[in-house]
Design a protein around this motif. Structure first.
Motif, PDB file in Angstrom:
ATOM      1  N   ARG A 201      -4.502  14.453  -7.559  1.00  0.00           N
ATOM      2  CA  ARG A 201      -3.886  13.643  -8.820  1.00  0.00           C
ATOM      3  C   ARG A 201      -2.613  14.190  -9.265  1.00  0.00           C
ATOM      4  N   TRP A 250      -4.269  23.755  -9.649  1.00  0.00           N
ATOM      5  CA  TRP A 250      -3.581  22.913 -10.491  1.00  0.00           C
ATOM      6  C   TRP A 250      -2.173  23.439 -10.651  1.00  0.00           C
ATOM      7  N   GLN A 274      -0.087  18.311 -11.564  1.00  0.00           N
ATOM      8  CA  GLN A 274      -0.652  17.898 -10.361  1.00  0.00           C
ATOM      9  C   GLN A 274      -2.141  18.714 -10.022  1.00  0.00           C
ATOM     10  N   TRP A 275      -2.921  18.227  -9.783  1.00  0.00           N
ATOM     11  CA  TRP A 275      -4.412  18.933  -9.370  1.00  0.00           C
ATOM     12  C   TRP A 275      -4.907  18.531  -8.219  1.00  0.00           C
ATOM     13  N   ALA A 284     -11.866  13.996 -11.722  1.00  0.00           N
ATOM     14  CA  ALA A 284     -11.960  13.230 -13.015  1.00  0.00           C
ATOM     15  C   ALA A 284     -12.233  14.256 -14.142  1.00  0.00           C
ATOM     16  N   GLU A 287      -8.974  16.068 -14.976  1.00  0.00           N
ATOM     17  CA  GLU A 287      -7.982  15.106 -15.818  1.00  0.00           C
ATOM     18  C   GLU A 287      -8.494  14.708 -17.196  1.00  0.00           C
ATOM     19  N   ARG A 291      -5.947  15.876 -20.292  1.00  0.00           N
ATOM     20  CA  ARG A 291      -5.454  15.005 -21.296  1.00  0.00           C
ATOM     21  C   ARG A 291      -5.873  15.424 -22.661  1.00  0.00           C
ATOM     22  N   LEU A 310      -0.778   7.666 -13.529  1.00  0.00           N
ATOM     23  CA  LEU A 310      -1.640   8.632 -12.723  1.00  0.00           C
ATOM     24  C   LEU A 310      -1.560   8.103 -11.252  1.00  0.00           C
TER      25      LEU A 310
END
Length: 398
Positions: A201, A250, A274-275, A284, A287, A291, A310
């Motif tokens: 991601r 990450w 980035q992860w 998820a 993420e 956030r 994303l």
């Protein structure tokens, strides 16, 4: 099917000469550069000499086609702006050597491929992404590199293109690669059979505070965007600890500070986040943590926050039947010196696995170094890797 180690290594070193740079065995051969195009045409000539049919598709992917249905083996030959001699090149030359040995032995049918722009001058695994059908040629044509060159213009530097090769011409795909990490080197293993390729991601995050004078603005009144990034990085490491595994990673790899002046409190910072992980659910959860941490930091410091789009690629499991063949070959040729492992890097096999069975084989990277001029692998491990791959390919025709 007899592998010729000297011929295999000689081809690897010849390919290194296209774009040789820097110290040691460094290479600069970005997609569609002069060095890349020269290397691809050299590879096409070797393909023809091996009794295969060279075939450039509209994306610049180079295939060496055997007659009839065949197993496809390969990787890519483009490099990072400052890359090593083995990243991608190893898999393409391994495919060439195995296909050539198969031709000399009268079978099995082996084809070879060097996908274009795997390293992302324009996109992400661009050539295989187009060939697999996840990205249209029209979409890719609009991609630009850091200098503003469009993929659509650059691919026309190879005019001898033909139609895309149908997927059903191939029975499966094998890719050999250096590990690009330290695990095989640290454990003394000589072969890694890849279980899955992690998902990725990526998004941009912007903190915007207040640009101000660095000498007259008291510390307690500052809305320093870079200090927000620093605090975010610290908080993120603490919170992700409860979510991730030892294989999760990450990275904040790109940071743009505005106005980037020594006497100005930074008013804005935009950075890449980035992860990577092998589990989509964990991606998820990571993420969500990212956030939430960014929202809290921005609120606490009185600055604004913006998230970019994303982007990502899903984790991909390798084909069990093909992996079993690789494991059997590894145990036969390197008993007790191999292991199964995930790939933390993206590879063309991620895309190819969406249209046919695919599997990957790793050989060690000395000190885990890759994407650098001093990337290297012991030549005995290179030879063992191609022998294991050839053994597995031979077993698939039995």
């Amino acid at each position: 099917m007899q592998i010729n180690p000297d011929r295999f290594l000689a081809d690897l070193h010849t390919l290194r000469s296209f774009g040789a740079a820097g110290v040691g065995k460094g290479v600069q051969r970005q997609a569609f550069s002069e060095a890349d195009i020269a290397a691809r045409r050299w590879l096409a000539a070797q393909i023809a000499d091996a009794g295969l049919t060279p075939h450039f598709d509209p994306a610049g992917n180079l295939f060496g086609l055997a007659e009839g249905p065949s197993l496809l083996i390969g990787s890519h030959t483009d490099t990072q702006p400052e890359g090593g001699w083995l990243d991608g090149a190893l898999g393409a030359i391994a495919g060439l050597e195995i296909a050539r040995a198969a031709q000399e032995a009268g079978g099995p049918a082996i084809s070879v491929v060097s996908f274009q722009d795997e390293e992302g001058r324009f996109g992400v695994l661009t050539g295989s992404d187009i060939w697999a059908g996840d990205l249209t040629l029209a979409e890719a044509d609009a991609f630009t590199d850091a200098q503003g060159n469009a993929f659509g213009d650059m691919r026309r530097l190879i005019p001898e293109t033909q139609d895309f090769v149908p997927h059903d011409r191939f029975t499966g795909f094998l890719e050999m690669h250096i590990e690009q990490g330290p695990y095989l080197d640290e454990t003394g293993s000589r072969i890694g059979v890849v279980s899955e390729i992690v998902g990725i991601r990526d998004m941009k995050i912007t903190f915007e505070g207040r640009q101000n004078h660095a000498g007259t603005t008291p510390m307690h009144l500052r809305q320093d965007a870079f200090q927000a990034l620093s605090a975010f990085n610290t908080v993120l490491a603490e919170r992700l600890r409860n979510v991730v595994t030892p294989l999760s990673v990450w990275t904040i790899g790109e940071v743009n500070v505005h106005p980037n002046a020594s006497s100005v409190v930074p008013g804005r910072v935009t950075f890449s986040m980035q992860w990577r992980d092998g589990d989509a659910g964990r991606l998820a959860r990571m993420e969500a943590v990212i956030r939430e941490a960014a929202v809290e930091i921005s609120a606490a410091r009185g600055i604004t926050l913006a998230f970019g789009p994303l982007m990502g690629i899903e984790p991909v499991a390798m084909d069990g039947a093909l992996c079993a063949r690789l494991e059997g070959a590894a145990e036969a040729l390197a008993p007790g010196k191999w292991q199964t492992m995930p790939s933390g890097a993206l590879h063309d096999a991620s895309n190819v696995a969406t249209v046919m069975p695919a599997a990957m084989l790793f050989v060690p990277s000395i000190k885990g170094i890759s994407h650098a001029f001093d990337e290297d692998t012991d030549e005995a491990d290179l030879v063992l890797g191609v022998q294991v791959l050839a053994c597995a390919a031979q077993s698939l025709s039995a």
